[in-house]
Design a protein around this motif. Structure first.
Motif, PDB file in Angstrom:
ATOM      1  N   ASN A 159      -6.860  13.808  -2.534  1.00 30.67           N
ATOM      2  CA  ASN A 159      -7.625  13.649  -1.291  1.00 30.67           C
ATOM      3  C   ASN A 159      -8.291  12.282  -1.225  1.00 30.67           C
ATOM      4  O   ASN A 159      -8.323  11.645  -0.164  1.00 30.67           O
ATOM      5  N   GLU A 214       0.833  -1.204   0.000  1.00 31.80           N
ATOM      6  CA  GLU A 214       0.000   0.000   0.000  1.00 31.80           C
ATOM      7  C   GLU A 214       0.871   1.260   0.000  1.00 31.80           C
ATOM      8  O   GLU A 214       0.556   2.233  -0.685  1.00 31.80           O
ATOM      9  N   ARG A 274      -5.555   9.777  -0.457  1.00 35.05           N
ATOM     10  CA  ARG A 274      -5.140   9.898   0.936  1.00 35.05           C
ATOM     11  C   ARG A 274      -6.159   9.235   1.843  1.00 35.05           C
ATOM     12  O   ARG A 274      -5.812   8.475   2.743  1.00 35.05           O
ATOM     13  N   ASP A 275      -7.428   9.487   1.600  1.00 33.53           N
ATOM     14  CA  ASP A 275      -8.474   8.889   2.428  1.00 33.53           C
ATOM     15  C   ASP A 275      -8.519   7.377   2.247  1.00 33.53           C
ATOM     16  O   ASP A 275      -8.738   6.636   3.198  1.00 33.53           O
ATOM     17  N   ALA A 276      -8.299   6.912   1.020  1.00 34.65           N
ATOM     18  CA  ALA A 276      -8.333   5.469   0.755  1.00 34.65           C
ATOM     19  C   ALA A 276      -7.179   4.753   1.445  1.00 34.65           C
ATOM     20  O   ALA A 276      -7.333   3.677   1.987  1.00 34.65           O
ATOM     21  N   HIS A 277      -6.030   5.361   1.432  1.00 32.53           N
ATOM     22  CA  HIS A 277      -4.846   4.725   2.034  1.00 32.53           C
ATOM     23  C   HIS A 277      -4.673   5.097   3.499  1.00 32.53           C
ATOM     24  O   HIS A 277      -3.870   4.497   4.193  1.00 32.53           O
ATOM     25  N   LYS A 278      -5.402   6.122   3.933  1.00 32.34           N
ATOM     26  CA  LYS A 278      -5.299   6.607   5.314  1.00 32.34           C
ATOM     27  C   LYS A 278      -3.848   6.827   5.708  1.00 32.34           C
ATOM     28  O   LYS A 278      -3.414   6.478   6.787  1.00 32.34           O
ATOM     29  N   THR A 279      -3.091   7.352   4.773  1.00 28.05           N
ATOM     30  CA  THR A 279      -1.683   7.620   4.983  1.00 28.05           C
ATOM     31  C   THR A 279      -1.461   9.098   4.812  1.00 28.05           C
ATOM     32  O   THR A 279      -1.829   9.657   3.773  1.00 28.05           O
ATOM     33  N   PRO A 280      -0.842   9.747   5.777  1.00 30.60           N
ATOM     34  CA  PRO A 280      -0.592  11.189   5.607  1.00 30.60           C
ATOM     35  C   PRO A 280       0.441  11.439   4.533  1.00 30.60           C
ATOM     36  O   PRO A 280       1.389  10.688   4.368  1.00 30.60           O
ATOM     37  N   THR A 314       1.013   4.121  -2.794  1.00 30.05           N
ATOM     38  CA  THR A 314       0.830   5.522  -2.447  1.00 30.05           C
ATOM     39  C   THR A 314       1.960   6.371  -3.011  1.00 30.05           C
ATOM     40  O   THR A 314       1.718   7.451  -3.570  1.00 30.05           O
TER      41      THR A 314
END
Length: 128
Positions: A118, A79, A121-127, A83
């Motif tokens: 965005n 993941e 980012r939300d899908a991977h929940k990675t900053p 990303t």
């Protein structure tokens, strides 16, 4: 003689891994004749042997518990790599857009790119 729980677990481990008594004895650092007698229920391990046997069985259980974590780590690694690839794509796209002279097109493309970023980012929940 009833087999103690540890010997039952040892017997199951031997069968599951298709080991000979000699191979099993080497793994737990015990005499193969003694291990064979344990498995047949002829004798029970002495205190020291039982301690070694319990440590061996705990090591096996702990190593089995690590396998799902390794799979999870592999998934996280994949993941993160995805990303990074997505981020690099966005950077290239923004760089390409900076060459565009039509400001309205640039703004539209940047808005779309921002929304895409965005969503990723939300899908991977990675900053980022």
């Amino acid at each position: 003689m009833e087999l103690i729980e540890e010997i039952k677990e040892l017997k199951k481990y031997k069968e599951d891994n298709d080991l000979t008594i000699a191979e099993l004895a080497r793994k737990i650092e015990a005499d193969d004749t003694t291990v064979g007698r344990w498995l047949k229920g002829e004798v029970t391990p002495n205190f020291y042997s039982l301690h070694k046997l319990r440590n061996f069985l705990n090591d096996i259980k702990n190593s089995e518990d690590l396998k799902p974590q390794e799979i999870f780590r592999d998934k996280v690694t994949r993941e993160r790599e995805q990303t990074k690839t997505d981020i690099n794509y966005l950077k290239q796209r923004i760089k390409a857009l900076s060459d565009v002279e039509d400001l309205d097109t640039l703004v539209t493309e940047l808005n779309v790119t921002t929304k895409l970023g965005n969503l990723m980012r939300d899908a991977h929940k990675t900053p980022f």
